[in-house]
Design an enzyme around this catalytic site. Structure first.
Site, PDB file in Angstrom:
ATOM      1  N   SER A   1      -1.332  -2.089   8.222  1.00 31.17           N
ATOM      2  CA  SER A   1      -2.365  -1.723   9.192  1.00 31.17           C
ATOM      3  C   SER A   1      -2.460  -0.213   9.314  1.00 31.17           C
ATOM      4  CB  SER A   1      -2.047  -2.330  10.566  1.00 31.17           C
ATOM      5  OG  SER A   1      -0.921  -1.678  11.137  1.00 31.17           O
ATOM      6  N   LYS A   2      -3.511   0.238   9.977  1.00 29.67           N
ATOM      7  CA  LYS A   2      -3.675   1.672  10.234  1.00 29.67           C
ATOM      8  C   LYS A   2      -2.502   2.209  11.048  1.00 29.67           C
ATOM      9  CE  LYS A   2      -6.810   5.018  12.393  1.00 29.67           C
ATOM     10  NZ  LYS A   2      -5.828   5.561  13.327  1.00 29.67           N
ATOM     11  N   ARG A   3      -2.006   1.387  11.944  1.00 29.47           N
ATOM     12  CA  ARG A   3      -0.881   1.801  12.800  1.00 29.47           C
ATOM     13  C   ARG A   3       0.346   2.144  11.952  1.00 29.47           C
ATOM     14  NH1 ARG A   3      -0.944  -2.356  15.584  1.00 29.47           N
ATOM     15  NH2 ARG A   3      -2.463  -1.688  17.119  1.00 29.47           N
TER      16      ARG A   3
END
Length: 505
Positions: free
Chosen positions: A264-266
């Site tokens: 994910s972007k996280r």
């Protein structure tokens, strides 16, 4: 393959293109080119509530930067357009009605409140509510399977909200085939009656997807693993329409660097690497997300890296050109298991492609990043690049690796100075200064011959001269061959730097 291969990459313009989407596009592109087929971009924008301004152009720009441009799509009509689903919405109603007429679908008038009530009733009994054969004709749900035909027409005429649901069969076993995952069996009793069409005139993803794939003559659907649960419905829709279905291939997930869970972007924010090909500024929040292009990665490195996320050529070779990837790519060699994203591995690829790049091109990029280089000849910068690039992974590394080619060091590395500067160093450098000053030829070969000969003839240890000489020129014990540095900065600058070091000893 007897049919002309036609594949599509069909993202939704709801934000920037994730690295997983780029991998899906790449595998579609490679498969199409391997079989002299067509790679199509279709924008699936039926959900206008989630539409993000600029996302479509971002997707196109990203594919172009990656050197995997589409053959057909927005702005490139191959006779199967339009390629945005929002521009095709008048097409879908007739196919929804066709399924109603054949008995494969039905109207459902249940309100969201009524459906929520059903879910709560089931939960209280420890059950899960599924809208399907088990309850669709028991009277609690309101649909055209239990209503009289006249009542159905009256409700539609009065503008009552409805959806069209697929009528999933009871007590059947579906036999599905996936190129990557093999044979799959599904018990139809566990399937729900998915919504295909809404009374606002818009289809859901499932209906639009199948109709568009059929009308665009898609032969192979290559998409992410997250769509695997939809395969049963999609295969049933092809059967219900009486159409030959494309072949399906569901790609493995791209996993976090830890190997647990989807990337994910996280994860990128936390560990300091991008998850998007290009930089993206959110039009609503103005938050800027990093991109591989802006972080200094070459598109060739990114493509080579992504190809190995879930695919293996069956050989030890790791470095592939796009042409070599196309030639070697086979869907049968794509793995079922998720592929772990390794941010260090893509750096390894980038380092390799740095060595392959033309020095002038790197020099132009390097020059554009540094104010100090604006008045320096690009060809000189390119020569410097050639000397140090084997140590570089990104263009942004070059200043630290080569600043001493452009300006004299202001300080000397403290630890190196203690090691290199001894009591006799000042005398050695003074004598060396006189010897260099007397040279008429300042080529690398002459410098090397004369200085090494001078050291040998005076019975001096090489380290006693070469270490302080390097410190005088660079400010640290680093960099390429000392004689290359001297030649590059020139006789006058070499003497100046020696004079400064001697004066400070």
């Amino acid at each position: 393959m007897s049919k002309n291969v036609r594949v599509r990459f069909a993202p939704s313009p709801t934000g920037p293109l994730h690295i997983g989407g780029v991998r899906t596009a790449l595998f579609n592109y490679l498969f199409a080119k391997k079989h002299n087929g067509t790679f199509i971009l279709r924008i699936e924008d039926t959900d206008q509530n989630r539409y993000v301004e600029g996302a479509e152009q971002y997707i196109i720009n990203a594919l172009n930067w990656c050197n995997i441009p589409f053959d057909e799509g927005p702005g490139k009509d191959g006779g199967f357009g339009p390629y945005r689903q929002s521009e095709r919405k008048e097409i879908y109603a007739q196919y929804a009605e066709q399924l109603i007429a054949s008995g494969n679908a039905y109207y459902a008038f249940d309100s969201s409140e009524a459906l929520e009530e059903e879910r709560k009733n089931h939960e209280e009994k420890g059950k899960t509510f599924i809208y399907n054969w088990h309850n669709r004709e028991k009277g609690r749900l309101i649909n055209s399977l239990v209503l009289q035909k006249e009542e159905v027409l009256k409700r539609i005429k009065n503008g009552e909200d409805y959806v069209i649901r697929f009528k999933s069969p009871q007590d059947e076993t579906l036999h599905l085939t996936d190129i990557i995952r093999g044979d799959i069996k599904i018990d139809t009793n566990i399937l729900d009656d998915k919504v295909l069409f809404k009374s606002d005139g818009m289809p859901t993803y499932h209906l639009a997807n199948i109709v568009d794939d059929y009308l665009m003559q898609i032969t192979h659907v290559i998409r992410g693993e997250e769509w695997l649960p939809s395969l049963a419905l999609h295969q049933q829709l092809y059967t219900a329409f009486g159409w030959e279905s494309p072949q399906f291939a569901h790609l493995p997930l791209i996993l976090k660097p830890t190997g647990k869970g989807k990337l994910s972007k996280r994860d990128g924010d936390k560990l300091g690497f991008p998850v998007f090909p290009l930089e993206w500024q959110d039009p609503n929040t103005e938050e800027i997300s990093r991109g591989y292009k802006e972080d200094g990665y070459f598109p060739e490195a990114m493509i080579n890296f992504l190809a190995f996320l879930g695919w293996n050529p069956g050989t030890e070779q790791e470095l592939f050109s796009l042409e070599e990837l196309t030639s070697s790519f086979e869907l049968e060699r794509v793995h079922k298991a998720g592929a772990r994203f390794d941010p260090e591995k893509i750096k390894w690829f980038n380092h390799h492609y740095m060595q392959e790049q033309d020095n002038i091109i790197i020099a132009e990029s390097f020059k554009s990043q540094r104010q100090e280089l604006q008045n320096i000849d690009t060809e000189y910068i390119a020569l410097v690049v050639g000397l140090v690039k084997e140590r570089a992974t990104f263009v942004s590394d070059f200043w630290e690796l080569s600043h001493y080619f452009f300006k004299a060091p202001q300080t000397y590395d403290e630890k190196a100075s203690k090691k290199a500067f001894k009591e006799e160093t000042k005398d050695y450098l003074s004598d060396l200064h006189l010897m260099i000053k007397a040279l008429n030829d300042f080529s690398v070969e002459i410098l090397q011959t004369e200085i090494k000969g001078w050291i040998t003839s005076n019975n001096i240890g090489f380290g006693q001269v070469m270490m302080p000489l390097r410190l005088a020129l660079v400010g640290a014990l680093q960099g390429p061959d000392v004689f290359e540095i001297m030649f590059m900065i020139g006789k006058e600058e070499t003497l100046k730097r020696l004079e400064k070091t001697i004066s400070q000893l």
